[in-house]
Design a protein around this motif. Structure first.
Motif, PDB file in Angstrom:
ATOM      1  N   UNK A  83       0.795  -1.230   0.000  1.00  0.00           N
ATOM      2  CA  UNK A  83       0.000   0.000   0.000  1.00  0.00           C
ATOM      3  C   UNK A  83       0.831   1.286   0.000  1.00  0.00           C
ATOM      4  N   UNK A  84       1.932   1.310   0.792  1.00  0.00           N
ATOM      5  CA  UNK A  84       2.657   2.567   0.965  1.00  0.00           C
ATOM      6  C   UNK A  84       4.074   2.285   1.455  1.00  0.00           C
ATOM      7  N   UNK A  85       5.027   3.038   0.913  1.00  0.00           N
ATOM      8  CA  UNK A  85       6.393   2.993   1.418  1.00  0.00           C
ATOM      9  C   UNK A  85       6.946   4.426   1.395  1.00  0.00           C
ATOM     10  N   UNK A  86       7.598   4.791   2.496  1.00  0.00           N
ATOM     11  CA  UNK A  86       8.207   6.115   2.626  1.00  0.00           C
ATOM     12  C   UNK A  86       9.660   5.903   3.023  1.00  0.00           C
ATOM     13  N   UNK A  87      10.564   6.567   2.325  1.00  0.00           N
ATOM     14  CA  UNK A  87      11.973   6.489   2.684  1.00  0.00           C
ATOM     15  C   UNK A  87      12.621   7.832   2.447  1.00  0.00           C
ATOM     16  N   UNK A  88      13.790   8.003   3.019  1.00  0.00           N
ATOM     17  CA  UNK A  88      14.493   9.255   2.801  1.00  0.00           C
ATOM     18  C   UNK A  88      15.869   9.235   3.400  1.00  0.00           C
ATOM     19  N   UNK A  89      16.510  10.388   3.285  1.00  0.00           N
ATOM     20  CA  UNK A  89      17.839  10.551   3.830  1.00  0.00           C
ATOM     21  C   UNK A  89      18.580  11.649   3.099  1.00  0.00           C
ATOM     22  N   UNK A  90      19.775  11.949   3.589  1.00  0.00           N
ATOM     23  CA  UNK A  90      20.581  13.008   2.977  1.00  0.00           C
ATOM     24  C   UNK A  90      21.381  12.501   1.782  1.00  0.00           C
ATOM     25  N   UNK A  91      21.568  13.371   0.825  1.00  0.00           N
ATOM     26  CA  UNK A  91      22.411  13.070  -0.330  1.00  0.00           C
ATOM     27  C   UNK A  91      22.946  14.374  -0.894  1.00  0.00           C
ATOM     28  N   UNK A  92      24.229  14.579  -0.781  1.00  0.00           N
ATOM     29  CA  UNK A  92      24.900  15.723  -1.384  1.00  0.00           C
ATOM     30  C   UNK A  92      24.281  17.056  -0.968  1.00  0.00           C
ATOM     31  N   UNK A  93      23.982  17.183   0.323  1.00  0.00           N
ATOM     32  CA  UNK A  93      23.450  18.426   0.867  1.00  0.00           C
ATOM     33  C   UNK A  93      21.944  18.570   0.772  1.00  0.00           C
ATOM     34  N   UNK A  97      12.769  13.119   0.889  1.00  0.00           N
ATOM     35  CA  UNK A  97      11.759  12.187   1.405  1.00  0.00           C
ATOM     36  C   UNK A  97      10.918  11.749   0.215  1.00  0.00           C
ATOM     37  N   UNK A  98      10.827  10.427   0.019  1.00  0.00           N
ATOM     38  CA  UNK A  98      10.062   9.839  -1.076  1.00  0.00           C
ATOM     39  C   UNK A  98       8.859   9.110  -0.494  1.00  0.00           C
ATOM     40  N   UNK A  99       7.702   9.301  -1.101  1.00  0.00           N
ATOM     41  CA  UNK A  99       6.482   8.605  -0.684  1.00  0.00           C
ATOM     42  C   UNK A  99       5.888   7.942  -1.924  1.00  0.00           C
ATOM     43  N   UNK A 100       5.669   6.636  -1.839  1.00  0.00           N
ATOM     44  CA  UNK A 100       5.013   5.890  -2.912  1.00  0.00           C
ATOM     45  C   UNK A 100       3.776   5.239  -2.322  1.00  0.00           C
ATOM     46  N   UNK A 101       2.632   5.370  -2.997  1.00  0.00           N
ATOM     47  CA  UNK A 101       1.420   4.687  -2.569  1.00  0.00           C
ATOM     48  C   UNK A 101       0.893   3.853  -3.733  1.00  0.00           C
ATOM     49  N   UNK A 102       0.228   2.751  -3.380  1.00  0.00           N
ATOM     50  CA  UNK A 102      -0.288   1.802  -4.346  1.00  0.00           C
ATOM     51  C   UNK A 102      -1.736   1.516  -3.999  1.00  0.00           C
ATOM     52  N   UNK A 103      -2.615   1.680  -4.972  1.00  0.00           N
ATOM     53  CA  UNK A 103      -4.043   1.487  -4.737  1.00  0.00           C
ATOM     54  C   UNK A 103      -4.618   0.565  -5.805  1.00  0.00           C
ATOM     55  N   UNK A 104      -5.230  -0.527  -5.368  1.00  0.00           N
ATOM     56  CA  UNK A 104      -5.891  -1.454  -6.289  1.00  0.00           C
ATOM     57  C   UNK A 104      -7.126  -0.761  -6.853  1.00  0.00           C
ATOM     58  N   UNK A 105      -7.195  -0.674  -8.177  1.00  0.00           N
ATOM     59  CA  UNK A 105      -8.362  -0.077  -8.820  1.00  0.00           C
ATOM     60  C   UNK A 105      -8.641  -0.801 -10.123  1.00  0.00           C
ATOM     61  N   UNK A 106      -9.889  -1.049 -10.391  1.00  0.00           N
ATOM     62  CA  UNK A 106     -10.305  -1.603 -11.682  1.00  0.00           C
ATOM     63  C   UNK A 106      -9.400  -2.730 -12.171  1.00  0.00           C
ATOM     64  N   UNK A 107      -9.006  -3.631 -11.299  1.00  0.00           N
ATOM     65  CA  UNK A 107      -8.170  -4.756 -11.705  1.00  0.00           C
ATOM     66  C   UNK A 107      -6.719  -4.407 -11.935  1.00  0.00           C
TER      67      UNK A 107
END
Length: 153
Positions: A83-93, A97-107
């Motif tokens: 359904x959802x994954x959130x990750x993040x961290x520092x990179x080169x200053x 923060x990344x947020x991905x969500x997944x929703x089942x719809x219409x097959x």
């Protein structure tokens, strides 16, 4: 065409709103694209040259990945399997923060992604960073869509 909006946060970071990409009715994402994003990246995203998850995918897990010559270490902050994954961290200053969500719809599965960046490089060039972030998210979603469509043919 995906709908999106972007703005500069009060902290000076660039933030891009939800990007939506839906394949044809009945199209499904590959399971690896939802359950093991770090491990599967190089197989569907040409912008990611390597990715290695340290241990199992869980809150607090870390993974290393490389994109466009940048080596990045990220930490999973939130996980709702399938359904959802959130990750993040520092990179080169930049703190990302990344947020991905997944929703089942219409097959099929509707994927939404949001990402925010903050830090001195973003404050120095908010418009340039906003364009880079927008391009990155569009590219990732286009690659994921193409992989999903190939696997359903």
């Amino acid at each position: 065409m995906p709908r999106s909006h972007c703005w500069r946060s009060a902290a000076g970071g660039a933030c891009c709103g939800a990007r939506r990409r839906r394949g044809r009715r009945g199209r499904r994402l590959p399971a690896d694209g939802r359950e093991r994003p770090a491990r599967a990246w190089p197989s569907w995203n040409p912008g990611v040259s390597s990715a290695r998850l340290r241990g199992d995918l869980a809150v607090g897990a870390t993974f290393d990945w490389q994109t466009h010559g940048l080596v990045i270490a990220s930490t999973v902050a939130e996980l709702v399997p399938g359904r959802r994954v959130v990750w993040g961290g520092p990179a080169h200053g930049i703190e990302g923060v990344h947020v991905w969500t997944f929703e089942e719809i219409d097959g099929g599965v509707l994927v939404r992604t949001r990402e925010s960046w903050a830090g001195p490089p973003v404050e120095a060039d908010p418009e340039g960073m906003r364009a880079a972030l927008e391009g990155s998210l569009r590219s990732w979603l286009a690659a994921l869509t193409q992989t999903a469509l190939k696997q359903t043919r």
